[in-house]
Design an enzyme around this catalytic site. Structure first.
Site, mmCIF file in Angstrom:
data_model
loop_
_atom_site.group_PDB
_atom_site.id
_atom_site.type_symbol
_atom_site.label_atom_id
_atom_site.label_comp_id
_atom_site.label_asym_id
_atom_site.label_seq_id
_atom_site.Cartn_x
_atom_site.Cartn_y
_atom_site.Cartn_z
ATOM 1 N N ASP A 190 28.533 -53.061 -85.967
ATOM 2 C CA ASP A 190 26.980 -53.574 -85.651
ATOM 3 C C ASP A 190 25.990 -53.360 -86.886
ATOM 4 O OD1 ASP A 190 28.352 -53.088 -83.276
ATOM 5 O OD2 ASP A 190 26.627 -53.431 -82.005
ATOM 6 N N ASP A 211 30.757 -57.019 -86.069
ATOM 7 C CA ASP A 211 30.316 -56.852 -84.638
ATOM 8 C C ASP A 211 28.734 -57.577 -84.794
ATOM 9 O OD1 ASP A 211 29.481 -56.373 -81.997
ATOM 10 O OD2 ASP A 211 31.127 -54.835 -81.901
ATOM 11 N N ASP A 212 28.068 -57.373 -83.799
ATOM 12 C CA ASP A 212 26.786 -58.043 -83.984
ATOM 13 C C ASP A 212 25.879 -57.905 -85.004
ATOM 14 O OD1 ASP A 212 26.776 -58.898 -81.062
ATOM 15 O OD2 ASP A 212 26.670 -56.961 -80.484
ATOM 16 N N HIS A 233 29.587 -60.880 -84.793
ATOM 17 C CA HIS A 233 29.606 -61.302 -83.546
ATOM 18 C C HIS A 233 28.364 -62.204 -83.234
ATOM 19 C CE1 HIS A 233 32.845 -58.453 -82.078
ATOM 20 N NE2 HIS A 233 33.357 -59.307 -82.791
ATOM 21 N N ARG A 266 23.222 -65.489 -79.008
ATOM 22 C CA ARG A 266 23.969 -64.899 -77.967
ATOM 23 C C ARG A 266 22.902 -63.943 -77.118
ATOM 24 N NH1 ARG A 266 28.908 -60.666 -78.563
ATOM 25 N NH2 ARG A 266 30.169 -61.456 -76.688
ATOM 26 N N LYS A 268 23.443 -61.614 -73.879
ATOM 27 C CA LYS A 268 24.463 -61.292 -72.788
ATOM 28 C C LYS A 268 23.917 -60.051 -71.880
ATOM 29 C CE LYS A 268 26.421 -58.574 -76.635
ATOM 30 N NZ LYS A 268 27.381 -57.884 -77.685
#
Ligand SMILES: *[C@@H]1O[C@H](CO)[C@@H](O)[C@H](O)[C@H]1NC(C)=O
Ligand SMILES: *[C@@H]1O[C@H](CO)[C@@H](O)[C@H](O)[C@H]1NC(C)=O
Ligand SMILES: *[C@@H]1O[C@H](CO)[C@@H](O)[C@H](O)[C@H]1NC(C)=O
Length: 373
Positions: A190, A211-212, A233, A266, A268
């Protein structure tokens, strides 16, 4: 005057690896010096002397294995400048490799500098989920009214920057090049993880990772603008739930591009958890070649394996999407919304055009009015 200059001489004489030049003005009685620390003693000397320096230049510092370049509790107003190449010894540990805290702090990178994690030494495709114990990279914790600017990072072992318990922090012009991790086992890399903070403004980030690009777990008044994210991500809220702090509010993510990533936009929410996501706006977002979901809002998140069964404990309210456009791979899905009954409301989406992937309409559950899936 005599006392002040004597003190300065003592400081200069007692410090190895420091070139102490007189500061331009006094802070109270004792002057604080302009200090340069370098080489393999640089981290230890910086830690020992940081309180006596108004400017700390870290020049080609080689941080020993298992140690933190400790810039915590800096005196108010301290400037830190990374110069040359900063490197780190190898050890399996949790880090962080660098930690900064204080008020009115400026951390910046000089032209041509590089902070090189040489992460390939730790990468094993498992990131934070197992395998080698990998050090976190940069803790921006407990900073107040501060700026982190123009830092260039390469090959982080795992997550790059943890922003936590800060108040009024600007993070400008950060670059992260973890491209090598795409083929050499980089995982959970990330770029920015934000938690328990108020007033974080991230702008002009240039990120290549696995990743993010950003993940906001909790906090309020957070902006992310003019970002360019490749390979990761997505621009993420969450995962939200299961921590000490589980409220995300007043977030603006604007004028950013996300390319060759698993997801674009996104949100979550963790399955079975409690918390809240309220007042999040994504505006002027360009997606390119997204592999899984162009836009994904889910209330069933579990690390590794979403349950497919949304829960209602982390309501997502006031979610505005404006001008979110771009392309998804044919194997991906354009939009996926999985909400619990009544736990998503007051959404306002306009100017959404995500194409190229499969239609996911049939999979959208409990979509609030005014939004089409
Ligand atoms: C300043 O330097 C002196 C001499 O090395 C040291 O004794 C003192 O603890 C330092 N002060 C701070 C605030 O770091
Ligand atoms: C950061 O980079 C920008 C653009 O090159 C430059 O204008 C600015 O002065 C830099 N900031 C610092 C603190 O070096
Ligand atoms: C929805 O957002 C648009 C801008 O995208 C704004 O003009 C409009 O007033 C908003 N509607 C509501 C009900 O908030």
């Amino acid at each position: 005057m005599v006392q002040a200059s004597t003190l300065l001489t003592l400081v200069a004489a007692s410090v190895a690896f420091v070139s102490a030049a007189p500061a331009t003005h006094s802070v109270g009685f004792a002057k604080r010096a302009t200090c340069t620390f370098s080489g393999s003693n640089g981290a230890a000397e910086a830690k020992k002397n940081k309180g006596n320096c108004s400017t700390i230049t870290l020049k080609d510092v080689a941080v020993p294995a298992g140690q933190t370049l400790d810039l915590t509790k800096l005196k108010s107003g301290t400037k830190v400048i990374f110069q040359g190449t900063t490197t780190f010894g190898y050890e399996e540990w949790s880090g962080p490799l660098i930690s900064v805290s204080g008020s009115s702090i400026t951390v910046s990178g000089a032209s041509g500098h590089l902070i090189d994690g040489n992460g390939i030494r730790w990468w094993d495709n498992q990131g934070g989920n197992g395998g080698k114990d990998k050090p976190k990279f940069f803790y921006a914790h407990s900073l107040k009214n501060s700026v982190i600017e123009n830092l260039s990072f390469k090959d982080t072992p795992v997550q790059l920057m943890s922003i936590n318990s800060v108040e009024a922090l600007q993070v400008k012009g950060i670059s992260m090049d973890n491209k090598l991790g795409d083929t050499k086992g980089g995982h959970n890399t990330d770029a920015f993880d934000v938690g328990s903070s108020t007033g974080v403004a991230i702008s002009g980030a240039n990120i290549v990772n696995q990743d993010d690009c950003i993940a906001i777990n909790s906090g309020t008044d957070i902006t992310f603008t003019e970002g360019r994210c490749i390979g990761g991500h997505g621009l993420s809220i969450g995962s939200v739930g299961g921590r000490e702090d589980n409220t995300v509010s007043n977030v603006m993510i604007t004028s950013s591009t996300i390319k060759d990533s698993d997801n674009g936009v996104r949100v979550k929410a963790v399955y079975g958890a409690t918390g809240a996501v309220k007042g999040v706006t994504y505006k002027d977002i360009t997606l390119q070649n997204i592999a899984k979901y162009g836009i994904v809002i889910q209330q069933d998140y579990k690390n590794g394996s979403p349950t497919g069964k949304p829960t209602t404990g982390v309501p997502i309210t006031g979610l505005t999407l404006q001008n979110v456009k771009g392309t998804v791979k044919s194997s991906g899905k354009n939009i996926y919304i999985l909400c619990g009954k009544g736990s998503c409301s007051s959404w306002n989406w306009s100017g959404i055009s995500v194409t190229g992937g499969k239609q996911a309409r049939s999979e959208c559950t409990n979509v609030p009015s005014g939004v089409s899936c």
